[in-house]
Scaffold this active site. Structure first.
Site, short mmCIF file in Angstrom:
data_model
loop_
_atom_site.label_atom_id
_atom_site.label_comp_id
_atom_site.label_asym_id
_atom_site.label_seq_id
_atom_site.Cartn_x
_atom_site.Cartn_y
_atom_site.Cartn_z
N GLU A 123 49.39 -4.50 1.90
CA GLU A 123 48.91 -4.28 2.77
C GLU A 123 49.42 -2.55 3.13
O GLU A 123 50.09 -3.03 3.63
CB GLU A 123 49.24 -4.80 3.95
CG GLU A 123 48.33 -5.43 5.43
CD GLU A 123 48.81 -6.54 5.94
OE1 GLU A 123 50.25 -6.89 6.01
OE2 GLU A 123 47.56 -6.90 6.48
N GLU A 144 50.58 -17.06 10.63
CA GLU A 144 49.65 -16.15 10.50
C GLU A 144 50.42 -14.65 9.98
O GLU A 144 50.41 -14.18 10.10
CB GLU A 144 48.46 -15.61 11.31
CG GLU A 144 48.13 -17.72 11.74
CD GLU A 144 47.29 -17.95 11.12
OE1 GLU A 144 46.63 -17.31 9.87
OE2 GLU A 144 46.73 -18.78 11.46
N LYS A 178 55.67 -14.31 23.62
CA LYS A 178 56.45 -13.11 23.04
C LYS A 178 55.69 -11.98 23.08
O LYS A 178 54.54 -11.94 21.85
CB LYS A 178 58.03 -12.90 22.68
CG LYS A 178 58.72 -11.84 22.98
CD LYS A 178 59.60 -10.99 21.88
CE LYS A 178 58.66 -10.54 21.21
NZ LYS A 178 58.26 -8.97 21.08
N CYS A 237 44.79 -8.53 9.84
CA CYS A 237 45.13 -8.73 8.78
C CYS A 237 43.87 -9.63 7.78
O CYS A 237 44.57 -9.35 6.49
CB CYS A 237 46.30 -10.09 9.16
SG CYS A 237 44.50 -10.98 10.58
#
Ligand code: NAD
Length: 498
Positions: A387, A254, A179, A288
């Site tokens: 983040e 991840e 997906k 990331c």
């Protein structure tokens, strides 16, 4: 190139059962440029059952590694054959500058080639003999595919993230239900079209588009899925791990990061500025592993900051399809709002915005944001700790190596870290002290298909890429044989048997 709006399931293009769609928005213009199918639980169930049949009955895992490699190489060739078209589609969907998209697509093709090579090696080393202290037995370990992999990916590297999961899974002999992110599904659908063209057997790769909370959730909850592979945010990663825990599914994650970049006073300032910029402005900072916390030795701090601001203000911003553009729009309105809110919160917390922080002049439409540098960022503020996932870097001076390492490691994340110094011994020492899964010396961000990728701490579990990426999709089976000369004789004594 035709935009596809169906699901790719069991080798066929299918409309979603409930007929829903999600709009495709070009982040450079805010225009709706198409629609993708919104799969629901019912569609996911058909896709998982097709993947199960391809795994359990139709023999994908029974093919030799070399046979599977033939398909992977054909997919790699298929991607390369229309690289520019796919890159253009990626720009329309994600906003990134064309040269970056072009690089991603080439990397995605390279990833299929790389795992084709590892699939072939599975044939050459099908088993490992295990030396045993007891010579009445022989033992060997064989590696087998886990089964059906449910792969869920984010929007920042759409085709590349698909390749990082699909290529090793197919190489290992798993079948896949993938997906893509609802914001950027177009190139994953092209991957399905290429797989179809090269004759990949039906059900081996299924691509379902749609919302994470619906289609994604249905994949992670499905009993027919043996392994979950996820790249995305921490909160969704936690949900996925919880879903995996319920059925003891294999899981690799991840997740995000807040990665540090330590620059010592013996570093070349021009080189440092280049890599700091590459570490945070590439892909609009939606990376990331972006090195978003920069620590610079106080002896060069002011000079380096001055050069960094100069060069940052020169970055050409614009539509990713325009010549010379190095910074495109953020991926979506939501992302734009989140990043600008994070900058405002940093300001409120006492940070100074030394450049950027606003929309660039002359851009009325599109999710554009000037590259932003923050100083005086309090160590306990969200800007330093969380983040931001945008072109926003926090920079601060340090006095000693010890202080720099301590500040670098003071994070719940541990995806990446970078150090820059002309003293090799010092650079290696700091690299060893970093608590992160990926460490760069004298650079930031270059990523290689051959090398392991993944995080310490809350940045994830498991490693992708390289041989580690293949391991994600393999089980290990021990086969032990009794070769003793006499009977075992625990219950049935030899005398009694005679
Ligand atoms: P996200 O977690 O919101 O979405 C990622 C994917 O998960 C999407 O496909 C989404 O549809 C799906 N999803 C959402 N809810 C779900 C649910 N309940 N069940 C199953 N699937 C669900 O993340 P994002 O906003 O797309 O991506 C940004 C995040 O990804 C950042 O935090 C970034 O750090 C992280 N990221 C990490 C890496 C890495 O390699 N470590 C790479 C890229 C992005």
């Amino acid at each position: 190139m035709k935009m596809r709006r169906e699901l790719y399931i069991d080798g066929k293009w299918l409309r979603p059962i409930k007929g829903g769609t999600c709009p495709v928005i070009n982040p450079a213009t805010e225009e709706v440029i198409g629609a993708i199918a919104a799969a629901t639980e019912e569609d996911v169930d058909i896709a998982v059952k097709a993947a199960r049949r391809a795994f359990d009955r139709d023999g994908w895992p029974k093919l030799s590694g070399s046979q599977r490699a033939t398909y992977l190489r054909a997919i790699a060739d298929g991607i390369r054959a229309r690289q520019a078209e796919i890159a253009r589609l990626e720009v329309l969907d994600n906003g990134k500058p064309f040269p970056e998209a072009d690089w991603d697509i080439a990397d995605a093709a390279g990833c299929f080639d790389f795992y084709a090579g590892l699939a072939e090696q599975l044939d050459h080393h099908p088993e490992e003999t295990i030396p045993l202290a007891d010579d009445r037995f022989t033992s060997k370990a064989v590696r087998e595919p886990i089964g059906v992999a449910g792969a869920i990916i984010p929007w920042n590297y759409p085709l590349l993230m698909a390749a990082w999961k699909v290529a090793p899974a197919l190489a290992a002999g798993c079948t896949v239900v993938l997906k893509p992110a609802e914001l950027t599904s177009l190139t994953a659908l092209e991957l399905a079209a290429i797989a179809d063209e090269v004759g990949l057997p039906a059900g081996v790769l299924n691509i379902v588009t749609g919302a994470g909370s619906v289609a994604g959730q249905a994949i992670i909850d499905h009993k027919g899925v043996d392994k979950l592979a996820f790249t995305g945010s921490g909160p969704v990663g936690s949900r996925i791990m919880a879903a995996a825990a319920r059925d003891i599914k294999r899981v690799s994650l991840e997740l995000g990061g807040k990665s540090p970049f330590v620059v010592f006073d013996d570093a070349d300032i021009e080189e440092a500025v280049e890599w700091i910029m590459f570490g945070i402005f590439w892909n609009q900072g939606q990376v990331c592993s972006a090195t978003s916390r920069v620590l610079v030795h106080e002896a060069i701090y002011e000079r380096l900051l001055g050069r960094l601001v100069d060069e940052t203000n020169k970055i050409k911003i614009g539509n990713g399809l325009d010549e010379g553009v190095l910074l495109g729009p953020l991926v979506s309105k939501r992302q734009y709002e989140q990043v600008t809110a994070a900058i405002e919160a940093a300001r409120q917390a006492g940070a100074t915005v030394v450049c950027g922080g606003t929309r660039p002049e002359g851009f009325d439409r599109g999710y554009y944001l000037r590259p932003t540098i923050l100083t005086d960022v309090p160590l306990n503020s969200d800007a330093w700790v969380e983040e931001i996932f945008g072109p926003v870097v926090c920079i601060r001076p340090f006095k000693t190596e010890e202080e720099a390492v301590e500040l670098a490691n003071e994070s719940r994340f541990g995806l990446a870290a970078a150090v820059m110094s002309n003293d090799e011994v010092r650079a290696e020492r700091v690299a060893a002290a970093f608590r992160a899964g990926i460490v760069w010396i004298n650079c930031s961000q270059p990523t290689f298909t051959e090398a392991p990728w993944g995080g310490y701490k809350e940045s994830g579990i498991g490693r992708e890429l390289g041989r580690w990426g293949l391991d994600n999709y393999l089980e290990t089976k021990q086969i032990t044989k009794y070769v003793g000369k006499s009977s075992w004789g625990w219950y049935i004594k030899q005398e009694a048997a005679e």
